[in-house]
Enzyme design. Structure first.
Site, PDB file in Angstrom:
ATOM      1  N   CYS A  67      -0.733-112.141  27.570  1.00  0.00           N
ATOM      2  CA  CYS A  67      -0.174-111.186  26.609  1.00  0.00           C
ATOM      3  C   CYS A  67       0.411-109.977  27.325  1.00  0.00           C
ATOM      4  O   CYS A  67       1.134-109.194  26.724  1.00  0.00           O
ATOM      5  CB  CYS A  67      -1.230-110.740  25.623  1.00  0.00           C
ATOM      6  SG  CYS A  67      -2.501-109.758  26.401  1.00  0.00           S
ATOM      7  N   GLU A  90       8.165-114.306  21.168  1.00  0.00           N
ATOM      8  CA  GLU A  90       7.256-114.340  22.323  1.00  0.00           C
ATOM      9  C   GLU A  90       7.260-115.786  22.816  1.00  0.00           C
ATOM     10  O   GLU A  90       6.765-116.681  22.137  1.00  0.00           O
ATOM     11  CB  GLU A  90       5.839-113.931  21.888  1.00  0.00           C
ATOM     12  CG  GLU A  90       4.870-113.926  23.057  1.00  0.00           C
ATOM     13  CD  GLU A  90       3.419-113.693  22.644  1.00  0.00           C
ATOM     14  OE1 GLU A  90       2.989-114.188  21.589  1.00  0.00           O
ATOM     15  OE2 GLU A  90       2.691-113.022  23.406  1.00  0.00           O
ATOM     16  N   SER A 129      -2.312-114.583  18.356  1.00  0.00           N
ATOM     17  CA  SER A 129      -0.900-114.330  18.071  1.00  0.00           C
ATOM     18  C   SER A 129      -0.764-113.332  16.901  1.00  0.00           C
ATOM     19  O   SER A 129      -1.680-113.183  16.080  1.00  0.00           O
ATOM     20  CB  SER A 129      -0.206-115.647  17.719  1.00  0.00           C
ATOM     21  OG  SER A 129      -0.867-116.238  16.620  1.00  0.00           O
ATOM     22  N   GLU A 139     -10.222-123.415  20.142  1.00  0.00           N
ATOM     23  CA  GLU A 139     -10.585-124.838  20.165  1.00  0.00           C
ATOM     24  C   GLU A 139      -9.903-125.572  21.321  1.00  0.00           C
ATOM     25  O   GLU A 139     -10.241-126.699  21.624  1.00  0.00           O
ATOM     26  CB  GLU A 139     -10.291-125.510  18.819  1.00  0.00           C
ATOM     27  CG  GLU A 139      -8.847-125.454  18.333  1.00  0.00           C
ATOM     28  CD  GLU A 139      -8.505-124.177  17.571  1.00  0.00           C
ATOM     29  OE1 GLU A 139      -8.871-123.079  18.025  1.00  0.00           O
ATOM     30  OE2 GLU A 139      -7.830-124.285  16.521  1.00  0.00           O
ATOM     31  N   ARG A 140      -8.921-124.896  21.971  1.00  0.00           N
ATOM     32  CA  ARG A 140      -8.269-125.537  23.119  1.00  0.00           C
ATOM     33  C   ARG A 140      -9.117-125.410  24.380  1.00  0.00           C
ATOM     34  O   ARG A 140      -9.050-126.245  25.269  1.00  0.00           O
ATOM     35  CB  ARG A 140      -6.927-124.878  23.407  1.00  0.00           C
ATOM     36  CG  ARG A 140      -6.108-124.627  22.175  1.00  0.00           C
ATOM     37  CD  ARG A 140      -4.696-125.127  22.316  1.00  0.00           C
ATOM     38  NE  ARG A 140      -3.943-124.914  21.089  1.00  0.00           N
ATOM     39  CZ  ARG A 140      -3.964-125.738  20.050  1.00  0.00           C
ATOM     40  NH1 ARG A 140      -4.666-126.840  20.073  1.00  0.00           N
ATOM     41  NH2 ARG A 140      -3.264-125.452  18.965  1.00  0.00           N
ATOM     42  N   LYS A 167     -16.216-117.277  18.004  1.00  0.00           N
ATOM     43  CA  LYS A 167     -15.424-118.474  17.681  1.00  0.00           C
ATOM     44  C   LYS A 167     -14.303-118.545  18.717  1.00  0.00           C
ATOM     45  O   LYS A 167     -13.249-117.926  18.573  1.00  0.00           O
ATOM     46  CB  LYS A 167     -14.860-118.328  16.263  1.00  0.00           C
ATOM     47  CG  LYS A 167     -14.573-119.607  15.530  1.00  0.00           C
ATOM     48  CD  LYS A 167     -13.587-120.530  16.188  1.00  0.00           C
ATOM     49  CE  LYS A 167     -12.144-120.126  16.044  1.00  0.00           C
ATOM     50  NZ  LYS A 167     -11.224-120.952  16.871  1.00  0.00           N
ATOM     51  N   PHE A 169      -6.721-118.935  23.522  1.00  0.00           N
ATOM     52  CA  PHE A 169      -6.931-119.914  24.593  1.00  0.00           C
ATOM     53  C   PHE A 169      -6.662-119.348  25.974  1.00  0.00           C
ATOM     54  O   PHE A 169      -7.138-119.875  26.968  1.00  0.00           O
ATOM     55  CB  PHE A 169      -6.021-121.147  24.360  1.00  0.00           C
ATOM     56  CG  PHE A 169      -4.590-120.924  24.777  1.00  0.00           C
ATOM     57  CD1 PHE A 169      -4.207-121.101  26.108  1.00  0.00           C
ATOM     58  CD2 PHE A 169      -3.619-120.521  23.871  1.00  0.00           C
ATOM     59  CE1 PHE A 169      -2.895-120.880  26.514  1.00  0.00           C
ATOM     60  CE2 PHE A 169      -2.301-120.297  24.266  1.00  0.00           C
ATOM     61  CZ  PHE A 169      -1.948-120.480  25.590  1.00  0.00           C
TER      62      PHE A 169
END
Ligand code: NAD
Length: 499
Positions: free
Chosen positions: A281, A384, A226, A176-177, A173, A149
């Site tokens: 990240c 994290e 993640s 979805e957020r 893909k 996201f």
């Protein structure tokens, strides 16, 4: 309520599964759209159509594919503000930061414009009597990109640029957020001349990801997200015989040496620790001042800078330094980790827990938070956090600070602030981290280098974008050709040198 479907064969299509995920406006906490979650039939159809489209696209000459990338880049540039707004609406980051998100993706597309030279093979004339040897790089076929996201424009562009310009078709893909930016990018790619079916945006969750991992037509999977999911996807893709490169989470440390310019170091920590609410990240989440004097002076410089930071919705324009985090669950998790830091004995220097923004009381905001005296056994150090929380771990020596980075399970990015070239050089050489900054807090390499972490920050051999990406998205074929004029060899049963 707005419904976001899929982009299949050059058209927006509604979802058929009847399953949806909620897309929030993180600043207000309200649901602003529903995104369709594809089922196996929808995925299988998108892949089968992509397979047909790839046959033509893969046979299109590289220069023509490069021209599509040129037009695509121009369209991204022309639509920069619209794309950035789309990023901010679903993600919550500020508009200047969202523009940076688009820009760093666009730079990868710019490198893809030069793809014919990246795809050149090798040739050896007269490798033996009448024998020539050459290699070529061919596309893999249909590949997949699965993205997180936190960079809704940049990371899909990191995936689609090299994969498509190398002649593959891609099933993308997105998270979805934040699904809308990928769909707009696909529309722009079509406008740029990308044939329908070559880029399919299939929205979904684990069900569609597992379908991608098990589908025999998919040749390679490029994942970013993640660490636990990266590890899972890498394992399942590899078991199914696919190429996989899966980039995971991070815990990035910045060393501050006693000889560093502390104002510059503090400014760098503010940007790298709190920019994008820490949802990068490559964010610096651990400051490691070397020596107690350095630590005291650094904290003194950080506090007023942190207290000046303005948090709010992106619509407040320049009045905001960073926005909300992505979901309520993420907000609650970060607040819980801050509580755990206090319970485990860290010193809370700036507390961002009770931030309330007028008119946005239900938004997913967390204020900038600073901890001192953090130790490696604490949860705030081990996990994290992916929020605006900076931990300070004091080290007594350079070797102790370096060991901290070396012993950490993640290895995405790291930085050192120092005035001493020898120390900087030693650090860059010995640290086991993929991307290193010297007086530079977020060392994301430019698009003609490559991006990738070490240790649990990446699974797979090759990095994202740059030359590695073209290797990842192509296969090498080597041809040994012999022509018989003037050669009288009979049958040969043994391996031998070609002379
Ligand atoms: P995430 O792992 O939750 O999701 C990433 C993608 O995986 C999404 O498309 C999601 O739909 C899918 N997914 C989620 N759960 C799944 C499951 N159980 N099975 C299959 N697929 C699943 O990550 P996120 O929260 O979207 O992104 C934040 C994470 O991404 C952070 O850890 C951050 O460090 C990392 N990240 C890494 C890099 C890098 O290059 N190393 C870059 C950006 C973000």
């Amino acid at each position: 309520m707005k419904e976001i479907g899929h982009w299949i064969n050059g058209k927006l299509v509604p979802g058929k599964s009847g399953r949806f995920a909620e897309v929030y406006n993180p600043a207000t906490g309200e649901v602003q759209a529903h995104v369709a979650l594809a089922n196996q039939d929808e995925l299988a159809y998108a892949i089968a159509e992509a397979e047909k489209a790839q046959l033509v696209w893969g046979a299109t000459n590289p220069q023509r594919r490069a021209r599509v990338m040129m037009a695509f880049g121009a369209l991204i540039n022309a639509n920069m503000d619209k794309l950035a707004e789309l990023v901010s609406v679903e993600h919550g980051k500020t508009l200047p930061d969202a523009r940076g998100d688009v820009q760093r993706g666009l730079e990868v597309i710019e490198v893809c414009m030069g793809l014919p030279s990246q795809l050149k093979g090798e040739y050896t004339d007269s490798a033996g009597p009448g024998i020539d040897l050459y290699s070529m790089r061919q596309p893999l076929g249909v590949v997949a990109g699965i993205t997180p996201f936190n960079f809704p424009a940049m990371i899909p562009l990191w995936k689609m640029g090299p994969a498509l310009s190398a002649g593959n078709a891609m099933i993308l893909k997105p998270s979805e957020r934040c699904p809308s930016t990928s769909i707009m990018l696909a529309q722009l790619a079509q406008e740029a001349g990308l044939p329908d079916g070559v880029l399919q945006v299939v929205n979904g969750d684990k069900e569609v990801v597992d379908g991608i991992l098990d589908n025999p037509t998919i040749q390679a999977v490029g994942f970013v997200g993640s660490t636990p999911i990266a590890q899972y996807i890498y394992g399942r893709a590899a078991t199914n015989g696919k190429r996989a490169q899966c980039f995971g989470g991070a815990k990035n440390h910045m060393l501050i040496m006693p000889d560093a310019d502390l104002d510059k170091a503090a400014d760098a920590l503010i940007g790298a620790g709190y920019g994008a609410a820490g949802e990068r990240c490559m964010a610096i989440s651990v400051a490691v001042p070397v020596g107690q004097k350095t630590a005291d002076a650094l904290i003194e410089k950080l506090v007023p800078r942190i207290e000046k930071l303005k948090v709010g919705p992106y619509t407040a324009g320049n009045d905001v330094d960073f926005g909300p985090v992505i979901t309520k669950a993420s907000q609650q998790r970060i607040l819980g980790l801050i509580d755990s830091g206090i319970q485990q004995g860290a010193k809370l220097v700036v507390d961002g827990r009770n931030l309330k923004i007028q008119g946005y009381e239900n938004g997913f905001f967390v204020g900038a938070t600073l901890f001192d005296n953090v130790t490696p056994d604490m949860e705030i150090y081990k996990q994290e956090i992916f929020g605006p929380v900076l931990s300070t771990v004091r080290a007594d020596s350079y070797e102790e600070a370096l060991k901290l980075v070396i012993d950490n399970e993640y290895g995405n990015g790291t930085a050192i602030f120092t005035a001493d070239g020898d120390t900087a050089r030693d650090f860059a050489s010995r640290v086991n981290v993929g991307m290193v900054g010297i007086n530079f807090p977020i060392p994301v390499p430019l698009s003609y280098y490559t991006f990738g972490g070490w240790k649990k920050s990446a699974f797979g051999d090759l990095n994202q974008y740059g030359p590695d990406a073209f290797r990842f998205y192509t296969k090498t074929k080597t041809v040994t050709a012999r022509w018989f004029s003037g050669i009288k060899d009979g049958a040969a049963l043994n391996f031998k040198a070609l002379d």
